[in-house]
Design an enzyme around this catalytic site. Structure first.
Site, PDB file in Angstrom:
ATOM      1  N   ARG A  40       0.835  -1.213   0.000  1.00  0.00           N
ATOM      2  CA  ARG A  40       0.000   0.000   0.000  1.00  0.00           C
ATOM      3  C   ARG A  40       0.865   1.258   0.000  1.00  0.00           C
ATOM      4  NH1 ARG A  40      -1.764   2.520   4.374  1.00  0.00           N
ATOM      5  NH2 ARG A  40      -1.960   0.658   5.672  1.00  0.00           N
ATOM      6  N   TYR A  93     -16.844  15.499 -15.866  1.00  0.00           N
ATOM      7  CA  TYR A  93     -17.237  14.097 -15.727  1.00  0.00           C
ATOM      8  C   TYR A  93     -18.293  13.981 -14.616  1.00  0.00           C
ATOM      9  CZ  TYR A  93     -16.653   9.111 -14.715  1.00  0.00           C
ATOM     10  OH  TYR A  93     -16.859   7.781 -14.490  1.00  0.00           O
ATOM     11  N   ASP A 165      -8.079  17.570 -15.195  1.00  0.00           N
ATOM     12  CA  ASP A 165      -8.358  16.184 -15.561  1.00  0.00           C
ATOM     13  C   ASP A 165      -7.995  16.049 -17.038  1.00  0.00           C
ATOM     14  OD1 ASP A 165      -9.510  13.779 -16.411  1.00  0.00           O
ATOM     15  OD2 ASP A 165     -11.173  13.925 -14.987  1.00  0.00           O
ATOM     16  N   LYS A 190      -8.666   4.694 -18.904  1.00  0.00           N
ATOM     17  CA  LYS A 190      -8.998   5.093 -20.270  1.00  0.00           C
ATOM     18  C   LYS A 190      -7.761   4.981 -21.165  1.00  0.00           C
ATOM     19  CE  LYS A 190     -12.839   5.868 -18.145  1.00  0.00           C
ATOM     20  NZ  LYS A 190     -13.166   7.189 -17.597  1.00  0.00           N
TER      21      LYS A 190
HETATM   22  C1  LIG Z   1     -13.711   7.724 -16.407  1.00  0.00           C
HETATM   23  C2  LIG Z   1     -13.341   9.103 -16.021  1.00  0.00           C
HETATM   24  C3  LIG Z   1     -13.054   9.426 -14.691  1.00  0.00           C
HETATM   25  C4  LIG Z   1     -13.173   8.404 -13.577  1.00  0.00           C
HETATM   26  O1  LIG Z   1     -12.214   7.419 -13.715  1.00  0.00           O
HETATM   27  P1  LIG Z   1     -12.404   5.915 -13.128  1.00  0.00           P
HETATM   28  O2  LIG Z   1     -11.142   5.257 -13.522  1.00  0.00           O
HETATM   29  O3  LIG Z   1     -13.622   5.349 -13.735  1.00  0.00           O
HETATM   30  O4  LIG Z   1     -12.547   6.064 -11.643  1.00  0.00           O
HETATM   31  C5  LIG Z   1     -12.670  10.721 -14.408  1.00  0.00           C
HETATM   32  N1  LIG Z   1     -12.590  11.663 -15.363  1.00  0.00           N
HETATM   33  C6  LIG Z   1     -12.867  11.397 -16.657  1.00  0.00           C
HETATM   34  C7  LIG Z   1     -12.756  12.488 -17.679  1.00  0.00           C
HETATM   35  C8  LIG Z   1     -13.252  10.106 -17.028  1.00  0.00           C
HETATM   36  O5  LIG Z   1     -13.542   9.855 -18.313  1.00  0.00           O
END
Ligand SMILES: *Cc1c(COP(=O)(O)O)cnc(C)c1O
Length: 374
Positions: A40, A93, A165, A190
């Protein structure tokens, strides 16, 4: 004994590491980067991922997290405590909004949403306790592009941090830290991992002290990433450059076809010359526009369902950025929790479908969409 020198970092599928004696333990606490104690806190696989993403983003340090959500959570906690206030781009998001509205609010961190048009005049939204702005490089689902250099200047003039982000853009299109952002974060789930087989996140800081803080939050809240998931993400990351090139190429071909199609009322893709931020996207993305787009069909549930059923290469799977194409439906998934008024203000209507264009042969994707539109 045969010496074993694997080319690829093996999966250190262990929760803990052994110490010979108390001297070794002392050694660890004198320099916690000298060896490993407990997964961790740190693991060779998550460190490999952290170093690779940190390098791609040009950061001073990073943390690998269990998901994109935990990267967002850690980033906000790095700057905020009870009584603080954050600004958040209204185009965000859905999960980020849900986290702010339902969880961080309970911790006494309040939020104000800023419409896209007002992102560069934040003064009217700032309170004495405002700490940061959270925004996306390329927004979800309407693919609006934020001018990060301008946004960073605006934030810093007001004494705010800029948390970006960067999931949709990837560091291959845009490196937010180089444009002045304080943290760049990802849903590694992603594009960075890219194969729809791992859930992970990362937050990268421009300042080494903030990076250390992110790491500590990761350890104390237990947000850090497991060895196996780290290993998978590292493997995906190795082909990021190749994948992103194909995603962009295919998305451009798909967008150009869809724009001509009478069954499509609008195409939201920054690579199209009539996109409102096309010039900015081109400059900030180094000529690349990404693999995501949204299209507006008839505002009719049956029309959308029929399109989904006829699509062969774009299964309805509410995620994005995998090597295989998919489609999603913002109104029913990512933006379901918003009020009808918020949905309408953001242009998220019954006919809005989001496409994640994969790396299959472009002509096959174009052909599939053409037949699905009828
Ligand atoms: C999918 C997504 C998230 C969240 O990510 P997870 O891996 O599903 O927790 C945050 N921001 C954007 C732009 C996303 O597409």
């Amino acid at each position: 004994m045969t010496s074993i020198t694997p080319k690829i970092t093996p999966i250190y599928q262990t929760s803990v590491f052994k110490f010979q004696d108390l001297d070794e333990l002392d050694q660890y606490f004198q320099d916690t980067s000298s060896r490993y104690l407990y997964s961790r806190n740190g693991n060779p696989n998550s460190d490999e991922l952290v170093n690779a993403i940190n390098q791609l983003e040009g950061g001073a340090g990073a943390v690998a997290t269990s998901s994109g959500m935990s990267a967002i959570f850690a980033s906000i906690l790095a700057y905020c405590q009870t009584g603080d206030h954050v600004l958040c781009a209204a185009d965000i998001y859905g999960g980020s909004a849900a986290l702010l509205n339902t969880e961080l609010s309970r911790m006494g961190i309040t939020v104000t949403y800023v419409p896209f048009e007002q992102l560069y005049s934040l003064g009217q939204f700032v309170q004495p306790t405002t700490r940061l702005l959270l925004a996306e490089t390329i927004s979800n689902p309407l693919l609006r592009v934020a001018d990060l250099r301008r946004l960073a200047t605006e934030c810093h003039n007001l004494g705010l941090k800029l948390v970006v982000d960067n999931t949709f853009a990837t560091p291959l299109l845009t490196k937010p830290l180089s444009l002045g952002a304080d943290i760049s974060l990802h849903s590694v789930t992603k594009y960075l991992a890219g194969h729809s087989d791992v859930t992970a996140g990362a937050a990268v800081a421009a300042d080494p002290e903030v990076a250390a803080r992110l790491k500590q939050i990761g350890v104390f809240y237990g947000l850090t990433l497991s060895p196996m998931e780290s290993w998978l993400a590292v493997r995906g990351l190795k082909t990021l450059r190749l994948r992103v090139r194909e995603h962009c190429h295919n998305a451009q071909a798909v967008a150009e076809m869809l724009q001509q199609h009478p069954g499509v009322r609008a195409v939201y893709y920054p690579g199209l010359p009539d996109h409102a931020q096309h010039a900015l996207a081109k400059e900030q993305g180094g000529g690349m526009f990404g693999g995501m787009m949204s299209i507006l069909l008839e505002d009719d549930q049956e029309a959308v369902s029929g399109f989904m059923r006829r699509c062969q290469r774009f299964p309805f799977a509410p995620s994005l950025a995998g090597v295989d194409s998919s489609l999603s439906y913002p109104l029913g998934t990512s933006h379901r929790a918003l009020t009808p008024e918020q949905q309408r203000d953001l242009g998220i209507t019954l006919g809005l479908v989001r496409l994640s264009v994969g790396i299959e042969p472009a002509e096959e994707l174009v052909e599939d969409l053409r037949q699905a539109l009828g």
